[in-house]
Write a protein that holds these residues in place. Structure first.
Motif, PDB file in Angstrom:
ATOM      1  N   LEU A 183      49.564  28.953  34.504  1.00 40.46           N
ATOM      2  CA  LEU A 183      49.020  28.507  35.788  1.00 40.46           C
ATOM      3  C   LEU A 183      49.560  29.354  36.934  1.00 40.46           C
ATOM      4  N   ARG A 184      50.854  29.638  36.869  1.00 34.51           N
ATOM      5  CA  ARG A 184      51.467  30.444  37.929  1.00 34.51           C
ATOM      6  C   ARG A 184      50.832  31.834  37.988  1.00 34.51           C
ATOM      7  N   ASN A 185      50.663  32.471  36.827  1.00 36.63           N
ATOM      8  CA  ASN A 185      50.033  33.789  36.787  1.00 36.63           C
ATOM      9  C   ASN A 185      48.598  33.726  37.306  1.00 36.63           C
ATOM     10  N   MET A 186      47.888  32.707  36.899  1.00 40.20           N
ATOM     11  CA  MET A 186      46.511  32.528  37.322  1.00 40.20           C
ATOM     12  C   MET A 186      46.414  32.389  38.840  1.00 40.20           C
ATOM     13  N   LEU A 187      47.254  31.552  39.412  1.00 37.03           N
ATOM     14  CA  LEU A 187      47.210  31.323  40.858  1.00 37.03           C
ATOM     15  C   LEU A 187      47.707  32.536  41.639  1.00 37.03           C
ATOM     16  N   HIS A 188      48.745  33.202  41.147  1.00 37.28           N
ATOM     17  CA  HIS A 188      49.230  34.411  41.818  1.00 37.28           C
ATOM     18  C   HIS A 188      48.157  35.502  41.803  1.00 37.28           C
ATOM     19  N   GLU A 189      47.435  35.586  40.701  1.00 36.75           N
ATOM     20  CA  GLU A 189      46.344  36.547  40.617  1.00 36.75           C
ATOM     21  C   GLU A 189      45.269  36.229  41.663  1.00 36.75           C
ATOM     22  N   HIS A 190      44.955  34.963  41.789  1.00 34.38           N
ATOM     23  CA  HIS A 190      43.974  34.509  42.786  1.00 34.38           C
ATOM     24  C   HIS A 190      44.434  34.858  44.200  1.00 34.38           C
ATOM     25  N   LEU A 191      45.704  34.640  44.494  1.00 38.89           N
ATOM     26  CA  LEU A 191      46.223  34.948  45.829  1.00 38.89           C
ATOM     27  C   LEU A 191      46.194  36.443  46.099  1.00 38.89           C
ATOM     28  N   ARG A 192      46.599  37.224  45.116  1.00 39.07           N
ATOM     29  CA  ARG A 192      46.645  38.666  45.324  1.00 39.07           C
ATOM     30  C   ARG A 192      45.252  39.224  45.621  1.00 39.07           C
ATOM     31  N   MET A 193      44.270  38.755  44.862  1.00 39.28           N
ATOM     32  CA  MET A 193      42.915  39.240  45.092  1.00 39.28           C
ATOM     33  C   MET A 193      42.363  38.760  46.426  1.00 39.28           C
ATOM     34  N   THR A 194      42.682  37.526  46.803  1.00 43.13           N
ATOM     35  CA  THR A 194      42.221  37.004  48.089  1.00 43.13           C
ATOM     36  C   THR A 194      42.832  37.799  49.235  1.00 43.13           C
ATOM     37  N   LYS A 195      44.110  38.125  49.100  1.00 35.46           N
ATOM     38  CA  LYS A 195      44.766  38.963  50.107  1.00 35.46           C
ATOM     39  C   LYS A 195      44.097  40.341  50.185  1.00 35.46           C
ATOM     40  N   ASP A 196      43.839  40.947  49.030  1.00 38.62           N
ATOM     41  CA  ASP A 196      43.190  42.262  49.019  1.00 38.62           C
ATOM     42  C   ASP A 196      41.828  42.202  49.709  1.00 38.62           C
ATOM     43  N   GLN A 197      41.085  41.152  49.425  1.00 37.23           N
ATOM     44  CA  GLN A 197      39.788  40.972  50.059  1.00 37.23           C
ATOM     45  C   GLN A 197      39.924  40.939  51.587  1.00 37.23           C
ATOM     46  N   ALA A 198      40.920  40.202  52.079  1.00 35.94           N
ATOM     47  CA  ALA A 198      41.133  40.110  53.520  1.00 35.94           C
ATOM     48  C   ALA A 198      41.557  41.453  54.108  1.00 35.94           C
ATOM     49  N   VAL A 199      42.407  42.156  53.395  1.00 31.96           N
ATOM     50  CA  VAL A 199      42.849  43.483  53.853  1.00 31.96           C
ATOM     51  C   VAL A 199      41.658  44.411  54.008  1.00 31.96           C
ATOM     52  N   GLN A 215      35.441  40.365  41.639  1.00 30.30           N
ATOM     53  CA  GLN A 215      36.562  40.039  40.754  1.00 30.30           C
ATOM     54  C   GLN A 215      37.044  38.611  40.996  1.00 30.30           C
ATOM     55  N   ILE A 216      37.116  38.226  42.257  1.00 26.47           N
ATOM     56  CA  ILE A 216      37.557  36.873  42.602  1.00 26.47           C
ATOM     57  C   ILE A 216      36.627  35.836  42.001  1.00 26.47           C
ATOM     58  N   GLU A 217      35.326  36.071  42.121  1.00 22.67           N
ATOM     59  CA  GLU A 217      34.346  35.118  41.607  1.00 22.67           C
ATOM     60  C   GLU A 217      34.459  34.972  40.095  1.00 22.67           C
ATOM     61  N   LYS A 218      34.620  36.089  39.409  1.00 29.93           N
ATOM     62  CA  LYS A 218      34.765  36.040  37.950  1.00 29.93           C
ATOM     63  C   LYS A 218      36.004  35.246  37.555  1.00 29.93           C
ATOM     64  N   GLN A 219      37.110  35.493  38.244  1.00 29.02           N
ATOM     65  CA  GLN A 219      38.338  34.776  37.897  1.00 29.02           C
ATOM     66  C   GLN A 219      38.241  33.297  38.248  1.00 29.02           C
ATOM     67  N   ALA A 220      37.498  32.960  39.296  1.00 30.24           N
ATOM     68  CA  ALA A 220      37.314  31.560  39.669  1.00 30.24           C
ATOM     69  C   ALA A 220      36.647  30.780  38.538  1.00 30.24           C
ATOM     70  N   LEU A 221      35.679  31.411  37.859  1.00 31.58           N
ATOM     71  CA  LEU A 221      35.026  30.751  36.734  1.00 31.58           C
ATOM     72  C   LEU A 221      35.986  30.612  35.549  1.00 31.58           C
ATOM     73  N   GLU A 222      36.875  31.580  35.386  1.00 30.75           N
ATOM     74  CA  GLU A 222      37.903  31.467  34.347  1.00 30.75           C
ATOM     75  C   GLU A 222      38.833  30.290  34.649  1.00 30.75           C
ATOM     76  N   MET A 223      39.185  30.110  35.908  1.00 25.51           N
ATOM     77  CA  MET A 223      40.042  28.988  36.281  1.00 25.51           C
ATOM     78  C   MET A 223      39.329  27.665  36.039  1.00 25.51           C
ATOM     79  N   ALA A 224      38.044  27.617  36.349  1.00 25.62           N
ATOM     80  CA  ALA A 224      37.269  26.405  36.086  1.00 25.62           C
ATOM     81  C   ALA A 224      37.259  26.075  34.600  1.00 25.62           C
ATOM     82  N   ASP A 225      37.099  27.095  33.768  1.00 26.65           N
ATOM     83  CA  ASP A 225      37.102  26.891  32.323  1.00 26.65           C
ATOM     84  C   ASP A 225      38.473  26.417  31.830  1.00 26.65           C
ATOM     85  N   ALA A 226      39.530  26.969  32.411  1.00 27.70           N
ATOM     86  CA  ALA A 226      40.883  26.565  32.024  1.00 27.70           C
ATOM     87  C   ALA A 226      41.149  25.111  32.414  1.00 27.70           C
ATOM     88  N   PHE A 227      40.718  24.706  33.605  1.00 22.45           N
ATOM     89  CA  PHE A 227      40.878  23.319  34.031  1.00 22.45           C
ATOM     90  C   PHE A 227      40.127  22.395  33.072  1.00 22.45           C
TER      91      PHE A 227
END
Length: 239
Positions: A183-199, A215-227
């Motif tokens: 979960l930690r890796n998943m969420l950190h990955e989400h934050l890093r990509m969101t930050k990159d998007q903002a940059v 990339q963010i959208e693809k990972q969001a669906l992975e998180m949904a599947d994991a939940f």
């Protein structure tokens, strides 16, 4: 720590979290009268991932599981889409910023309502509060970066990652099928990509901004599947 050098996009992005489910979800309508019906699965929206599914595999997925997965996929799609819209509104000083923020902050209680069905009112409230903080800190981060306030940006980013760690620990505490490290890796990955998007948006590097959102959208669906996978394993009698 990630926040030691704020607002530098990571050029070496790699996905560290792999989806726990490898089946596709198609927009269908199941029996609305069943006891575990979740209204957040509706309205059905089209999803971008349409892999082929063997009849043997699809036959093993109950309508309740499909419905839960649809609910989480819809909510995670909304989460990243409205986060993106808020980043754009802040970056471009658009007059819709307050309204976009209001809509984005509907996402935590909407997602908490799914949790409420399985874990009860108190756990749902706690999840909603943690997830709301995740979004508020993201907005603070973008605003500080736009203003050129590197100290405020670094502090917001530090708190953002701490919040992600708290969310990971909390989710693991209510469901052991969600390993805390994953979960930690998943969420950190989400934050890093969101930050990159903002940059990229703040730097007017629009092509990279758009590519990062994909990339963010693809990972969001992975998180949904994991939940979904974690809840199905914990509550097999519901599915």
């Amino acid at each position: 720590m990630y926040y030691a050098t704020p607002w530098t996009p990571d050029p070496h992005f790699q996905s560290y979290f792999r989806p726990l489910n490898d089946y596709a979800v198609y927009p269908i309508r199941s029996n609305y009268g069943q006891s575990n019906y979740n209204p957040y699965a509706q309205p059905v929206v089209p999803f971008l991932r349409y892999e082929s599914v063997s009849p043997q595999k699809s036959a093993c997925i109950s309508s309740a599981e499909v419905e839960l997965n649809q609910a989480f996929r819809t909510l995670w799609e909304q989460h990243v889409a409205w986060t993106r819209m808020l980043i754009i509104s802040i970056a471009e000083s658009l007059p819709d910023e307050a309204l976009v923020t209001e809509r984005l902050l509907r996402n935590p209680p909407d997602m908490a309502n799914v949790f409420k069905h399985y874990y009860g009112e108190e756990i749902a409230k706690r999840f909603s509060a943690l997830f709301r903080e995740h979004l508020v800190l993201a907005a603070q981060l973008v605003k500080a970066a736009k203003a050129g306030n590197s100290r405020a940006a670094a502090e917001a980013e530090k708190n953002w990652y701490a919040n992600a760690d708290e969310i990971a620990a909390f989710l693991n505490s209510i469901n052991p099928n969600w390993p805390k490290a994953d979960l930690r890796n998943m969420l950190h990955e989400h934050l890093r990509m969101t930050k990159d998007q903002a940059v990229f948006r703040l730097s007017k590097k629009y092509k990279s901004d758009i590519a990062t959102y994909d990339q963010i959208e693809k990972q969001a669906l992975e998180m949904a599947d994991a939940f979904t996978n974690g809840i199905v394993k914990q509550f097999p009698n519901h599915f």
